[in-house]
Design a protein around this motif. Structure first.
Motif, PDB file in Angstrom:
ATOM      1  N   PHE A 199       0.842  -1.203   0.000  1.00  0.00           N
ATOM      2  CA  PHE A 199       0.000   0.000   0.000  1.00  0.00           C
ATOM      3  C   PHE A 199       0.874   1.250   0.000  1.00  0.00           C
ATOM      4  N   GLN A 200       0.550   2.205  -0.867  1.00  0.00           N
ATOM      5  CA  GLN A 200       1.352   3.417  -1.029  1.00  0.00           C
ATOM      6  C   GLN A 200       0.754   4.569  -0.209  1.00  0.00           C
ATOM      7  N   LEU A 201       1.242   4.712   1.015  1.00  0.00           N
ATOM      8  CA  LEU A 201       0.743   5.769   1.886  1.00  0.00           C
ATOM      9  C   LEU A 201       1.096   7.150   1.358  1.00  0.00           C
ATOM     10  N   ASP A 202       2.122   7.226   0.494  1.00  0.00           N
ATOM     11  CA  ASP A 202       2.502   8.538  -0.028  1.00  0.00           C
ATOM     12  C   ASP A 202       1.411   9.144  -0.906  1.00  0.00           C
ATOM     13  N   ARG A 203       0.373   8.380  -1.225  1.00  0.00           N
ATOM     14  CA  ARG A 203      -0.756   8.962  -1.966  1.00  0.00           C
ATOM     15  C   ARG A 203      -1.470  10.042  -1.151  1.00  0.00           C
ATOM     16  N   VAL A 204      -1.214  10.071   0.168  1.00  0.00           N
ATOM     17  CA  VAL A 204      -1.788  11.148   0.974  1.00  0.00           C
ATOM     18  C   VAL A 204      -1.330  12.508   0.455  1.00  0.00           C
ATOM     19  N   LEU A 205      -0.214  12.520  -0.275  1.00  0.00           N
ATOM     20  CA  LEU A 205       0.312  13.762  -0.834  1.00  0.00           C
ATOM     21  C   LEU A 205      -0.532  14.272  -1.997  1.00  0.00           C
ATOM     22  N   TRP A 206      -1.486  13.469  -2.456  1.00  0.00           N
ATOM     23  CA  TRP A 206      -2.362  13.935  -3.533  1.00  0.00           C
ATOM     24  C   TRP A 206      -3.246  15.095  -3.076  1.00  0.00           C
ATOM     25  N   ILE A 207      -3.440  15.231  -1.779  1.00  0.00           N
ATOM     26  CA  ILE A 207      -4.235  16.346  -1.257  1.00  0.00           C
ATOM     27  C   ILE A 207      -3.408  17.635  -1.219  1.00  0.00           C
ATOM     28  N   SER A 208      -2.096  17.495  -1.139  1.00  0.00           N
ATOM     29  CA  SER A 208      -1.216  18.636  -0.871  1.00  0.00           C
ATOM     30  C   SER A 208      -1.323  19.777  -1.868  1.00  0.00           C
ATOM     31  N   PRO A 209      -1.329  19.538  -3.205  1.00  0.00           N
ATOM     32  CA  PRO A 209      -1.388  20.678  -4.130  1.00  0.00           C
ATOM     33  C   PRO A 209      -2.566  21.606  -3.881  1.00  0.00           C
ATOM     34  N   CYS A 210      -3.718  21.049  -3.585  1.00  0.00           N
ATOM     35  CA  CYS A 210      -4.892  21.879  -3.286  1.00  0.00           C
ATOM     36  C   CYS A 210      -4.612  22.810  -2.111  1.00  0.00           C
ATOM     37  N   LEU A 211      -4.014  22.262  -1.053  1.00  0.00           N
ATOM     38  CA  LEU A 211      -3.754  23.057   0.145  1.00  0.00           C
ATOM     39  C   LEU A 211      -2.611  24.047  -0.065  1.00  0.00           C
ATOM     40  N   TRP A 212      -1.629  23.695  -0.899  1.00  0.00           N
ATOM     41  CA  TRP A 212      -0.561  24.656  -1.196  1.00  0.00           C
ATOM     42  C   TRP A 212      -1.125  25.908  -1.843  1.00  0.00           C
ATOM     43  N   TYR A 213      -1.985  25.743  -2.833  1.00  0.00           N
ATOM     44  CA  TYR A 213      -2.502  26.906  -3.550  1.00  0.00           C
ATOM     45  C   TYR A 213      -3.541  27.663  -2.735  1.00  0.00           C
ATOM     46  N   LEU A 214      -4.237  26.958  -1.862  1.00  0.00           N
ATOM     47  CA  LEU A 214      -5.126  27.660  -0.933  1.00  0.00           C
ATOM     48  C   LEU A 214      -4.306  28.493   0.044  1.00  0.00           C
ATOM     49  N   ALA A 215      -3.193  27.948   0.529  1.00  0.00           N
ATOM     50  CA  ALA A 215      -2.317  28.692   1.439  1.00  0.00           C
ATOM     51  C   ALA A 215      -1.729  29.916   0.750  1.00  0.00           C
ATOM     52  N   ALA A 216      -1.313  29.767  -0.504  1.00  0.00           N
ATOM     53  CA  ALA A 216      -0.756  30.902  -1.250  1.00  0.00           C
ATOM     54  C   ALA A 216      -1.798  31.993  -1.436  1.00  0.00           C
ATOM     55  N   ALA A 217      -3.035  31.590  -1.723  1.00  0.00           N
ATOM     56  CA  ALA A 217      -4.111  32.576  -1.880  1.00  0.00           C
ATOM     57  C   ALA A 217      -4.382  33.298  -0.561  1.00  0.00           C
ATOM     58  N   ALA A 218      -4.369  32.548   0.550  1.00  0.00           N
ATOM     59  CA  ALA A 218      -4.583  33.171   1.856  1.00  0.00           C
ATOM     60  C   ALA A 218      -3.465  34.170   2.162  1.00  0.00           C
ATOM     61  N   GLY A 219      -2.228  33.813   1.831  1.00  0.00           N
ATOM     62  CA  GLY A 219      -1.112  34.731   2.041  1.00  0.00           C
ATOM     63  C   GLY A 219      -1.242  35.981   1.199  1.00  0.00           C
ATOM     64  N   ALA A 220      -1.668  35.827  -0.040  1.00  0.00           N
ATOM     65  CA  ALA A 220      -1.878  36.993  -0.913  1.00  0.00           C
ATOM     66  C   ALA A 220      -2.963  37.902  -0.350  1.00  0.00           C
ATOM     67  N   GLU A 221      -4.020  37.308   0.209  1.00  0.00           N
ATOM     68  CA  GLU A 221      -5.096  38.105   0.808  1.00  0.00           C
ATOM     69  C   GLU A 221      -4.588  38.898   2.021  1.00  0.00           C
ATOM     70  N   ILE A 222      -3.692  38.301   2.792  1.00  0.00           N
ATOM     71  CA  ILE A 222      -3.124  39.005   3.953  1.00  0.00           C
ATOM     72  C   ILE A 222      -2.326  40.216   3.503  1.00  0.00           C
ATOM     73  N   LEU A 223      -1.474  40.025   2.518  1.00  0.00           N
ATOM     74  CA  LEU A 223      -0.657  41.141   2.015  1.00  0.00           C
ATOM     75  C   LEU A 223      -1.533  42.222   1.392  1.00  0.00           C
ATOM     76  N   LEU A 224      -2.576  41.810   0.680  1.00  0.00           N
ATOM     77  CA  LEU A 224      -3.473  42.786   0.059  1.00  0.00           C
ATOM     78  C   LEU A 224      -4.219  43.588   1.120  1.00  0.00           C
ATOM     79  N   ALA A 225      -4.663  42.909   2.187  1.00  0.00           N
ATOM     80  CA  ALA A 225      -5.353  43.615   3.274  1.00  0.00           C
ATOM     81  C   ALA A 225      -4.424  44.603   3.960  1.00  0.00           C
ATOM     82  N   LEU A 226      -3.177  44.192   4.195  1.00  0.00           N
ATOM     83  CA  LEU A 226      -2.205  45.108   4.796  1.00  0.00           C
ATOM     84  C   LEU A 226      -1.976  46.324   3.905  1.00  0.00           C
ATOM     85  N   TRP A 227      -1.891  46.085   2.621  1.00  0.00           N
ATOM     86  CA  TRP A 227      -1.670  47.186   1.670  1.00  0.00           C
ATOM     87  C   TRP A 227      -2.848  48.162   1.683  1.00  0.00           C
ATOM     88  N   LYS A 228      -4.059  47.651   1.703  1.00  0.00           N
ATOM     89  CA  LYS A 228      -5.243  48.506   1.684  1.00  0.00           C
ATOM     90  C   LYS A 228      -5.364  49.343   2.947  1.00  0.00           C
TER      91      LYS A 228
END
Length: 595
Positions: free
Chosen positions: A352-381
């Protein structure tokens, strides 16, 4: 005059249009389109083709490896087999690609808007980056559909769009794989349910039951569609023994595996997020402490701004990063020394390939990047003073550049770039769909054998040399060879006798087959590792199969992509002096009778 609300939706529809346009080269090229071959054209596509042909035909696939149980080719997106019933397999694959990218964009767009109180253009950017990740379309919604599943969970939590969301949970389960992504999603969902129960400010009881119902619905559909596979694993399928029981598990250094899992991702789940995430984390870590307070320590942002635009995004970003670190650690442990020791005692389950749990990771990486961009944008505003706005503006520009570079990397890695190259240059040298499946050539072989023998395809058996067996299977031949991660151990041992002389010539091939063995192919020590031999420029000089063993397994003909010089010495009779080919075909095929 266009209202702001209508203007905002332009970002969404521009994204949908971009995703739609990405499929246009495939429509123009048709079967000359380029799709990733590994684990797609050579394996999962054939699973759909054969399962569709035998959808109502009992428990066996008669064309595959001399007749093998259906769990030898488990579908990664079971409901998608319906697309293949028409017999237009290229159109089915293209439909899966289009639906996957569209689901990826829409899901990520909605998830960013929901989870980060997001700006529409940031949500659209995150959605496009995710939609164009080079996921394999044969996996259905197993990766592309994860963001929309997460959005549905959040909507169910708040008692919104319940009919659609529960319907999508079922749709996702029917069009995704339990063993590739489903187990990780169920585990993640279970942890989320426990967290909701533990919270001091808990969700109302009905809300918890709604979430539990969604989790049980996902689990129930997965169990129903994988009943054959689960019965085999639990030993309820008779005396079926999988070749996976003989897997030899290799170990990896824990630290190296962890860093690779974290920065690169797992097999077929690379997110290309390193630069974007590092840039986001660094900028947020530096800017947030500086711009939240003035030099006198007084808050720059009002409490409402902090709670509405900063705190939620920071929690979202932290949760995403935390889960991905946990997933990278778990996957690294599974392939490390301690993990392999445990796995070695589990028999078939150890594969069994437990490393398939990493298939969820790309979704969370890009969600995290979007959240970070929102923080910087809010600070700028909200930042006071032109200097602060200028500094934060530069930070946002840097983040935008990192996103742009990430987008270019994604496009360069995927099939979109390859198909655009093919449009520009018809002689582009990557194998196309038509090349891989020998379209126009295998039909000649089929008609030749029918004319020479008077037999239908089901009345004789073939093997392939220098041609992936997928090509013969695609065209309706009954094959003794094939690519499977769950076939009979007895069959592996029988087939090994055929290729034993060639395995003895190559330590690489011997270890490749004996220690792993998913590819039950006619290997040759003269071209180890090559399963597709282009016509002209190569011929076999000393190919030595065990022809007697081949005949005992019922083989009648060997289809070779190259001339076999010593064929007569090995009990092989060349039936066609002039090989079968077309002007632009990748292969030329010689047909040998096994005497």
């Amino acid at each position: 005059m266009m209202t702001k609300k209508r203007y905002d939706w332009i970002w969404f529809w521009m994204g949908v249009m971009a995703v739609t346009c990405s499929i246009i080269p495939n429509f123009i090229l048709g079967e000359d389109s380029i799709f990733t071959a590994h684990d797609q054209l050579d394996g999962e596509m054939i699973a759909y083709v054969l399962q569709a042909r035998n959808l109502f035909g009992g428990e066996w696939l008669p064309e595959f490896m001399g007749g093998m149980w259906k769990t030898a080719l488990t579908l990664p997106a079971p409901a998608c087999v319906l697309l293949f019933l028409s017999g237009n397999y290229f159109a089915a694959l293209l439909a899966m690609q289009a639906a996957g990218r569209l689901a990826g964009f829409v899901g990520m767009y909605l998830l960013v808007r929901k989870s980060t109180v997001g700006t529409r253009w940031i949500a659209a950017a995150a959605g496009l980056l995710y939609a164009f990740l080079p996921f394999l379309p044969v996996y259905g919604l197993s990766q592309y559909g994860i963001p929309l599943l997460f959005w549905c969970v959040l909507e169910i939590r708040e008692k919104k769009h319940l009919l659609f969301c529960y319907g999508y949970v079922v749709l996702f389960a029917l069009n995704s794989s339990l063993v590739l992504a489903g187990f990780a999603l169920l585990g993640m969902g279970g942890l989320y349910l426990l967290w909701e129960l533990w919270r001091r400010d808990p969700l109302e009881t009905k809300g918890k039951f709604r979430l539990l119902a969604a989790w049980l619905l996902l689990l129930g559909v997965y169990l129903a569609e994988n009943v054959r596979l689960l019965a085999q694993i639990l030993g309820l399928g008779g005396e079926i023994v999988s070749h996976k029981t003989e897997y030899v598990l290799g170990t990896e250094a824990f630290g190296e595996a962890f860093l690779r899992n974290l920065l690169k991702g797992g097999q077929h789940s690379e997110g290309y997020q390193e630069l974007l995430i590092l840039t986001t984390v660094i900028l947020v870590s530096v800017c947030l402490p500086i711009f939240l307070k003035t030099g006198k320590g007084q808050p720059v942002l009002a409490e409402a701004v902090w709670q509405g635009k900063i705190a939620g995004n920071l929690r979202c970003m932290g949760a995403c990063l935390g889960w991905n670190i946990f997933a990278a650690l778990a996957a690294a442990f599974w392939t490390g020394g301690a993990g392999v020791t445990i796995r070695s005692s589990l028999g078939e389950l150890g594969a069994f390939q437990l490393d398939r749990v990493l298939w969820i990771s790309p979704c969370l990486w890009y969600l995290a990047a979007a959240a970070g961009a929102e923080i910087l944008l809010a600070l700028w505003k909200e930042s006071l003073g032109s200097l602060g706005k200028a500094v934060l503006g530069v930070c946002l520009l840097c983040l935008g550049m990192a996103a742009g570079v990430t987008g270019v990397r994604i496009l360069m890695a995927g099939d979109v770039k390859s198909n655009l190259q093919k449009l520009r240059n018809p002689d582009y040298d990557l194998l196309s769909y038509r090349d891989y499946y020998a379209v126009g050539v295998m039909e000649q072989v089929r008609d030749f054998l029918a004319e020479q023998t008077g037999k239908a395809q089901e009345e004789y058996r073939v093997v392939s040399l220098g041609i992936d067996p997928a090509a013969a299977l695609y065209h309706g031949f009954y094959c003794l060879d094939g690519y499977s991660n769950n076939y009979s151990l007895t069959y592996k041992h029988r087939f090994r006798r055929i290729i034993a002389p060639e395995l003895e010539k190559s330590d690489y091939l011997r270890a490749y087959f004996d220690d792993w063995g998913n590819r039950c192919y006619l290997f040759s020590a003269e071209c180890p590792g090559y399963y597709t031999i282009e016509k002209n420029g190569f011929y076999f000089q000393h190919y030595q199969p065990d022809t007697e063993a081949l005949k005992k397994m019922g083989c009648d003909y060997l289809l070779s992509a190259a001339y076999i010089q010593n064929a007569s010495e090995e009990g092989l009779r060349l039936m066609n002096e002039v090989p079968f080919e077309t002007e632009n075909s990748y292969y030329c095929i010689y047909v040998y009778e096994v005497e």
